[in-house]
Design a protein around this motif. Sequence first.
Motif: not given
Length: 853
Positions: A685-686, A630-632, A447-448, A612-614
């Motif tokens: 992405r995360n 924290a990054d997601s 995904i990254q 779904n990237g939300v």
Amino acid sequence: MVEHLNDGGVKLKRIFIESRLPEELEPLQEMANNLCWSWSNDATELFKQISPEQWEALNYNPIAILDQLSMDRAQELLKDKAFMSLMTKAHTSFKKYLAEEPKAGSPKIAYFSMEFGLHISARLYSGGLGVLAGDFLKEASDENVNMAGIGLLYRYGYFEQSISLYGDQVNNYAPQEYTKMPMHPVRDKNGEWLKIVIDLPGRQVFAKVWELPVGRIPLYLLDTDLNENNWEDRSITHHLYGGDKEHRLKQEILLGIGGTRALEALGFDADIYHCNEGHAAFMTLERTRGLIRNHHLNYQQATEVVRSSSLFTTHTPVPAGHDYFTEDLLRKYLSEYCHQLSLTWHDFMALGRIDAHNNDEPFSMSHLAIHLCQEVNGVSELHGLVSQQMFKPMFPGYNHQELHVSFVTNGVHYPTWIANEWHKLYVEFCGEKFIKDQSNLKLWEGIQKIPAARIMEIRKKLKTRLLHYVKDKLKSELTRRGEKPGSIFEVLNNIPENALVIGFARRFATYKRAHLLFQNLERLAQMVGDKQRPVMFIFAGKAHPADHPGQKLIKDIVNISKRPEFAGKILFLEGYNMEMARLLVQGVDIWLNTPTRPLEASGTSGMKAAMNGVMNFSVLDGWWAEGYRADSGWALPLENTYDDPILQDELDAETLYNTFEEDIIPTYYKQNAEGISEEWVQYVRNIIAKVAPLFTMKRMMDDYFSRFYNKLAKRGGQFKKDQFKDAKVMADWKKLMLQRWAGIHLVDRDIFDTDNYSLTLGESFNVGVKVYCNGVKAENLGVEILFFKRKSETELELRSTFPLELTDGKGDIATFSSEINPQMSGVYEYGFRLYPKHENLPHRQDLGLIKWL
């Protein structure tokens, strides 16, 4: 099917004319009658092509589509080479999927649940509990687990919601059309419709058994709406979560006792019985009764067999949320049944109580389940800890940290909830294998590598799809309510196409705190009124018909949405269901969740959004306490700052506003020349790569096998062997322990004088304890020393446990001793605990005997 109808002297007959497809199109009928089409993109697209204009209107139901298929349209389809090719492809995959047999020797699992959320066309669910159960059956099908589901078939299901002109929730109870549901009658060996019988006061009640295929998994549904029953009993299966306590008791008797009898009649001899919530806990009693009747075991022996193969999953984090019944009500319905168990009424009531001698304590279905199920689990790590605290009074002498109550964090069924656009992209960058190995984080690392432009292309496409749906739905809803045309146009025209969209959709109970966002309307108006950085909020959800505070929340939001500053920026969509949920979790940018801590047992809608990237913005409760990074995404703290809920609401509201204003909105709109925020894309992405794979139904199913199913299958199988030999041995041993336990006592204790002297960190000391065994073998006793740290006047935290070795077990005096090195500094409280031991005890609380020395 013919039935006489009399209406004002007019005599009519009803006739059912069954549609018949051309032979070449019969694969469509075959696929429509198994719900696995609903998570197949090819099959879904196939049925949609038959009548695209009717697909949504007919609730995305292929059976309904085929029923209205004209002969002219059928001939057109036969001539459509692309359609016929797609049908052949989908049908071939369907047949291959169903043909695979479960692995030889895999355990047979019976999964009981009051509700199953499978598809919008089958109204067998109200909310998260049902959708979770539906996803579980779908994953069981995909993994070819040897499972059968057991539930009730509701004539009216849960209510359908509409909203009045004034914002009031209107509860509609439209009957389900069984002929448009993918199910069929279960037949007995004589070809007759299989029926089971339960006994209610002064009468017998009959229930038909239907089968609804969920891929490879049969879901058996009981239906009392038949002529042999009186009207009161026919209504047992009319409504999900309708009626009073007595009605609920009848439903739970039908589900637990009737469901077990249905499985017996079907010849489904399960190795494991999984009780999804306490609604089905009577299944443990019916299994016990069957073992007494059919295998001539006594009650104690039968319960050993039942316990060894039973699992109870609780979804409720507060005692008030569990089902309780009064003694008078239970006596009315189950006093005769109690005799069939060879139980006194006192012992029967004790199964549902904490204090067996407290006649004022109501009977808890959860307590019954815990007493008669070997294994117990919550539905998130935090909920497991909350459940340990909640059920601690059932196990006096144990600290809550020691209880056998464990957890499996919920998950969601990937094929059901993933947008097809994302799925294709995941396969491209992660490889085909990841579908079968969704829990493997390494496979998701691809995904990254996805370019930012492709990620945002999909996000925008899904958002556009959602907003088109929202506009169409609002236009229809507002027109039906009688809103003025000018108001309708104002709302629709104010919906921004390029806004940051935040979704809040779930059951509207007060603890979900939907009101939190509206603490400061002036500040909220400024947030959504920024034309340079548009923001909008979409709300949806139902309040239980008896939950008036929840209904008031809906009314308040609807009325706020009508204010000029919020028109088109704050929206409430009526009629929340699974299809709307799919569009929301795929199309919004932020999924908002603000429950009162710690009342969110798990929550699964945020998991669906994550894959779904939300982004999620939630209280660190339920699943988000495990999933947050924290990054997601973003979070409100785990702990309350204030004991006063009003002050806590104020603080959480301020935190919400600040996070949106200072972090979320600036990050989203920090866009480059291509209109892309690289920082936002990295968040996307995360959350997909690092969070979503941890919360798939595949991971959840793996956890159930590794933590519960495998050991239950082993122990349950062991207890069935040789005419229940080990179960009988265990029952006799427990009986002996119960008889002898009171006479076992401390004779002598040799220990370092901790009252007058302290230890140095790292220093050891010797302890010795002598116990009078009262005829019990010394090896069946254990002694341990426990160290606690006092947190308050009422709470102790267990820090260390050290077992003592049996150094002399001859005669009736047993000596236990050990050298103890705590390796801790500070002030602690300690004590010695005596407990029974046996190689076949699954855990300490299985017998419940304990003695502090």
